[in-house]
Design a protein around this motif. Structure first.
Motif, PDB file in Angstrom:
ATOM      1  N   UNK A  40       0.831  -1.209   0.000  1.00 51.94           N
ATOM      2  CA  UNK A  40       0.000   0.000   0.000  1.00 51.94           C
ATOM      3  C   UNK A  40       0.858   1.247   0.000  1.00 51.94           C
ATOM      4  N   UNK A  65      -3.410  11.381   3.714  1.00 56.16           N
ATOM      5  CA  UNK A  65      -4.717  11.303   4.381  1.00 56.16           C
ATOM      6  C   UNK A  65      -4.544  11.103   5.875  1.00 56.16           C
ATOM      7  N   UNK A 122     -16.127   4.393  -0.434  1.00 57.65           N
ATOM      8  CA  UNK A 122     -14.710   4.499  -0.813  1.00 57.65           C
ATOM      9  C   UNK A 122     -14.517   5.386  -2.044  1.00 57.65           C
ATOM     10  N   UNK A 123     -15.351   5.219  -3.050  1.00 57.83           N
ATOM     11  CA  UNK A 123     -15.106   5.818  -4.363  1.00 57.83           C
ATOM     12  C   UNK A 123     -15.925   7.060  -4.665  1.00 57.83           C
ATOM     13  N   UNK A 142     -16.353  -0.732  -9.228  1.00 57.26           N
ATOM     14  CA  UNK A 142     -16.115   0.079  -8.032  1.00 57.26           C
ATOM     15  C   UNK A 142     -17.380   0.212  -7.206  1.00 57.26           C
ATOM     16  N   UNK A 197     -18.607   8.965   0.334  1.00 58.16           N
ATOM     17  CA  UNK A 197     -17.588  10.007   0.251  1.00 58.16           C
ATOM     18  C   UNK A 197     -18.011  11.098  -0.709  1.00 58.16           C
ATOM     19  N   UNK A 240      -7.809   7.690  -8.663  1.00 56.24           N
ATOM     20  CA  UNK A 240      -6.930   6.899  -7.797  1.00 56.24           C
ATOM     21  C   UNK A 240      -5.491   7.397  -7.924  1.00 56.24           C
ATOM     22  N   UNK A 292      -7.645  14.680   3.416  1.00 58.50           N
ATOM     23  CA  UNK A 292      -6.305  15.036   2.955  1.00 58.50           C
ATOM     24  C   UNK A 292      -5.714  16.179   3.782  1.00 58.50           C
ATOM     25  N   UNK A 339     -15.497   4.831   8.715  1.00 62.84           N
ATOM     26  CA  UNK A 339     -15.316   5.307   7.339  1.00 62.84           C
ATOM     27  C   UNK A 339     -14.204   6.353   7.249  1.00 62.84           C
ATOM     28  N   UNK A 340     -13.803   6.925   8.379  1.00 68.19           N
ATOM     29  CA  UNK A 340     -12.682   7.873   8.417  1.00 68.19           C
ATOM     30  C   UNK A 340     -11.334   7.167   8.584  1.00 68.19           C
ATOM     31  N   UNK A 373      -9.415  10.248   7.274  1.00 72.02           N
ATOM     32  CA  UNK A 373     -10.441  10.485   6.268  1.00 72.02           C
ATOM     33  C   UNK A 373     -10.321  11.764   5.479  1.00 72.02           C
ATOM     34  N   UNK A 383      -3.574   7.964  -0.277  1.00 72.77           N
ATOM     35  CA  UNK A 383      -4.775   7.118  -0.337  1.00 72.77           C
ATOM     36  C   UNK A 383      -5.023   6.362   0.968  1.00 72.77           C
ATOM     37  N   UNK A 384      -3.973   5.804   1.549  1.00 74.88           N
ATOM     38  CA  UNK A 384      -4.130   4.844   2.646  1.00 74.88           C
ATOM     39  C   UNK A 384      -3.833   5.414   4.030  1.00 74.88           C
ATOM     40  N   UNK A 385      -3.425   6.674   4.122  1.00 73.06           N
ATOM     41  CA  UNK A 385      -3.087   7.238   5.425  1.00 73.06           C
ATOM     42  C   UNK A 385      -1.699   6.817   5.883  1.00 73.06           C
ATOM     43  N   UNK A 388     -16.114  11.711   4.232  1.00 79.87           N
ATOM     44  CA  UNK A 388     -17.334  10.924   4.435  1.00 79.87           C
ATOM     45  C   UNK A 388     -18.522  11.813   4.828  1.00 79.87           C
ATOM     46  N   UNK A 439     -12.549  11.569  -5.092  1.00 79.19           N
ATOM     47  CA  UNK A 439     -12.615  10.171  -4.664  1.00 79.19           C
ATOM     48  C   UNK A 439     -12.534   9.182  -5.829  1.00 79.19           C
ATOM     49  N   UNK A 477      -8.509   5.461   7.162  1.00 80.30           N
ATOM     50  CA  UNK A 477      -7.983   5.289   5.803  1.00 80.30           C
ATOM     51  C   UNK A 477      -7.381   3.919   5.554  1.00 80.30           C
TER      52      UNK A 477
END
Lengths: 470, 470
Positions: A136, A372, B162-163, B136, B372, A247, A377, B241-242, A375, A162-164, B377, A244, B244
């Motif tokens: 990731x 991130x 997510x998307x 997605x 999102x 990617x 940026x 949901x927050x 949740x 993307x993944x924190x 979120x 969102x 990441x």
């Protein structure tokens, strides 16, 4: 350490891959601490007494048992690409190098199990080939850094947009650690307990196995965008990270003159006044990305995309311009350059960046990575500083803290000072269990050595062992 | 339409898959509009004059050319699982059913190219088998809905946590549309132009091919969490949901007594006072998810996880309890139930939900989907309403709007009233090019028929054609 019996430990471990050659010792006792003139002045002569490179977990246990018996400090290291002196043996003793433990044990959907000495690059290439997956997140030192060093000494990187962060739930699945006791224990740490041992610089256990989550591997499209104003560049990187459906793996902002002055292969395509944004975009997101640019960032000039490049010389991976590779490239041109790591978050983050940028014009060159955090940026700043004195560096730090930007100070070698300047009770408690004699990477956890430390000044480890003249 | 020559069009198209059987006609002229008692009262007798099911793009072009020549309205439809009367031929004429155009044309890394009549389920199964990928996002009607209907009539769904939304840059890659002109044109629409034709109910072109982005397919772990208080349930779904690092595909919140009263197979495991959260969690994220629960949602009781279930009867897919399947399940038990679609966003979103929940206790049963929106979120509410009268429903709508929650009214059949109650200039402009006679799905775009409409009352299409008594 006062009671260390180095000779006895060396003797007992002589059947292992062990080295006492002074040149090797000096080299294996260093990391990239020299990015910081402050650390350079303090740690340059730090040196261990011997290096041992265990071949498997049983040998790790043997080393720990032996060093425990002889009161010898053990400082674990991977490739030594960290910048906080994480892997440097302040109290001397044993440097445990993980280079021989580099096996990839299992790749499955969404997961990989590896030994700590694996290079990030080797993990990614194996996962991509076998399953179309990759890690990731990675550091900009992907091609040379180990996963163990990344977990124990890093916080995030390419992929964090993307993944924190590595510390977020789910970004490390399992860590297997060996404690430093009379009889070392083997513990598989998962879930909330992970915070006890990840990002602990090896102060509370030696990692022998790591399970990481995987993401799909794409043929990421590397992109450079040129802007005439910094505000536009910053807004574009921030805004696209809020999309969102697009990617991304990377979104970096480089204030002028970074691109022109320090990015040699980019230089022909920019001017000294160009502000640059570097991105990694999934190929299926390129159409959406271009539509976003047209609609929301009309001032952007797309000067490079790796899938359709006409540049005479490839610039290489865009991620090798990002994170601390930015500083590295600058350092090669201007040795006076160092850097700060800064968190700009919340609704005021762009304004905070602008305030600092104007206040220190010509002295601090702004460099932001969009990441991130819970949740949203935010900006992880790795701004470059033209170093003049420690006092001036402290002033710049103080100015950031005054406006509410948090500093993770890379001019300190302790966990607390490089982090949030407070005791991590979970780590401290676990260290008492896992390292009762305090032999693991001494000097890196202030709360262990001096629980009442107030952070008014830079911590100085009293038992620092400098290199003996040879 | 006034000048329609239905007989001539039917005659000219008689070599195609064409049907005029009244029972078939009535069935193919309906969607799930009857979730709304308001639409039920107005659209129940809407009926087309003939149904044609083209087998390929050439036949689509032939139908459009012929209907254009004879001034016959054309309303395109997929499976008819929409709830806004999207696919209902208000002006009669030709119903174009896309069931014969269901080919999956190409699957590659990150992308799939399909015909509009493909079921979402069939696309997902084919992509999973061939490449380990899936769409997605999907609707809760996954097993019966078509991709064309989803693109033209939907806004998001399972995967939006997510998307984001279908309208976001990058969530639709390409739409191929045929215009309704003397000589129909074929246009491939990409990038920013997508907004002209996606979510337009087929009012400005007939979609014949769709290219969608793909995500990795995982063996999603379905989870139900039980809570004693609604606040805890809502906070848990929002908070997770927050995170990441925890990969989710769904996060739904169902106020009591939804689970006990309407979810038959869940009922034995909950009480009337149980508030339920439904989740889809990637298997590699389950450890991190459980760690999150322990740390941040201690009041949650994990009553079901699909990978370790001891329930006597499987509840089936958790996503088939979510989005408008919640309403569907409730309707089966209590026919007085209808619903509202509500956007709760910003820092006040939880407080807004609580205010409405208390104000309409016993009358509105809160149901939230976490989605999102531009990087953050938010809650997409699909709250259930015990219907008493249209006037009361309007009061409930007004109360939401008063506190700043936006309503996407599912008791209206026009694009504008189901959306943001304003003219979409891009769609309107494109319709003038693509459908100069206004024959595509008449009555759905207010700005086409009545540019000065003020939205003070419900729009009523003046040329509505009700079913002739048979």
């Amino acid at each position: 350490m006062t009671h260390s019996n180095i000779a006895a430990a060396c003797q007992a471990l002589s059947h292992l891959d062990l080295d006492t050659n002074p040149n090797v010792l000096r080299q294996k006792s260093r990391d990239f601490f020299w990015y910081s003139p402050v650390l350079k002045a303090r740690l340059d002569e730090v040196c261990g007494d011997f290096v041992v490179s265990p071949r498997n977990e049983a040998e790790v246990i043997e080393v720990l048992r032996t060093c425990y018996a002889h009161d010898v400090a053990v400082t674990v290291r991977g490739a030594g690409t960290g910048n906080y002196g994480q892997a440097m043996p302040l109290a001397g003793g044993c440097v445990m190098h993980m280079q021989n433990m580099a096996q990839i044990k299992e790749i499955s959907t969404g997961r990989v199990v590896v030994e700590p000495g694996c290079l990030l690059k080797d993990i990614d290439l194996a996962c991509r080939e076998e399953s179309g997956q990759e890690l990731r997140m990675i550091s900009s030192t992907w091609s040379t850094a180990t996963i163990g060093g990344y977990i124990a000494g890093g916080s995030g990187g390419i992929g964090s947009v993307h993944w924190g962060s590595l510390r977020d739930f789910g970004n490390i699945l399992r860590i297997r650690v060996i404690t430093m006791e009379k009889e070392p224990r083997v513990m598989d740490i998962t879930g909330a307990d992970m915070a006890r041992v990840s990002h602990a610089y090896g102060t509370n256990g030696i990692i022998t196995e790591i399970e990481m989550p995987l993401a799909p591997a794409y043929e990421w499209c590397d992109v450079f965008l040129a802007f005439d104003t910094f505000e536009d560049a910053m807004a574009c990187a921030d805004d696209v990270a809020h999309e969102d459906g697009i990617l991304l793996k990377l979104a970096s902002v480089f204030e002028a003159p970074t691109a022109h002055a320090y990015f040699k292969r980019v230089q022909p395509y920019v001017s000294a006044g160009t502000h640059l944004v570097g991105l990694m975009v999934a190929p299926q997101s390129m159409d959406g990305f271009l539509a976003f640019l047209e609609a929301n960032a009309p001032s952007a000039r797309l000067i490079y995309r790796s899938d359709q490049s006409d540049w005479a010389r490839s610039p290489g991976h865009v991620f090798e311009y990002s994170w601390n590779h930015t500083t590295l490239r600058a350092l090669k041109v201007d040795p006076s350059i160092t850097y700060l790591q800064i968190r700009f978050a919340g609704d005021e983050k762009r304004a905070q960046v602008e305030t600092m940028r104007r206040k220190f014009e010509g002295e601090v060159i702004t460099h932001l990575e969009v990441t991130r955090e819970h949740g949203r940026p935010i900006f992880t700043g790795l701004s470059m500083v033209k170093f003049t004195s420690e006092a001036r560096l402290d002033e710049i730090v103080a100015a950031h803290e005054e406006i509410g930007a948090m500093i993770f100070n890379p001019h300190r070698y302790t966990l607390e000072e490089g982090g949030r300047q407070s005791t991590d009770e979970r780590q401290l408690k676990f260290k008492a269990e896992a390292d009762p004699k305090g032999l693991l990477n001494p000097g890196k956890m202030i709360s262990w050595h001096d629980p009442d430390w107030t952070y008014d000044e830079m911590y100085s480890f009293p038992d620092m062992q400098q290199r003996r003249s040879s």
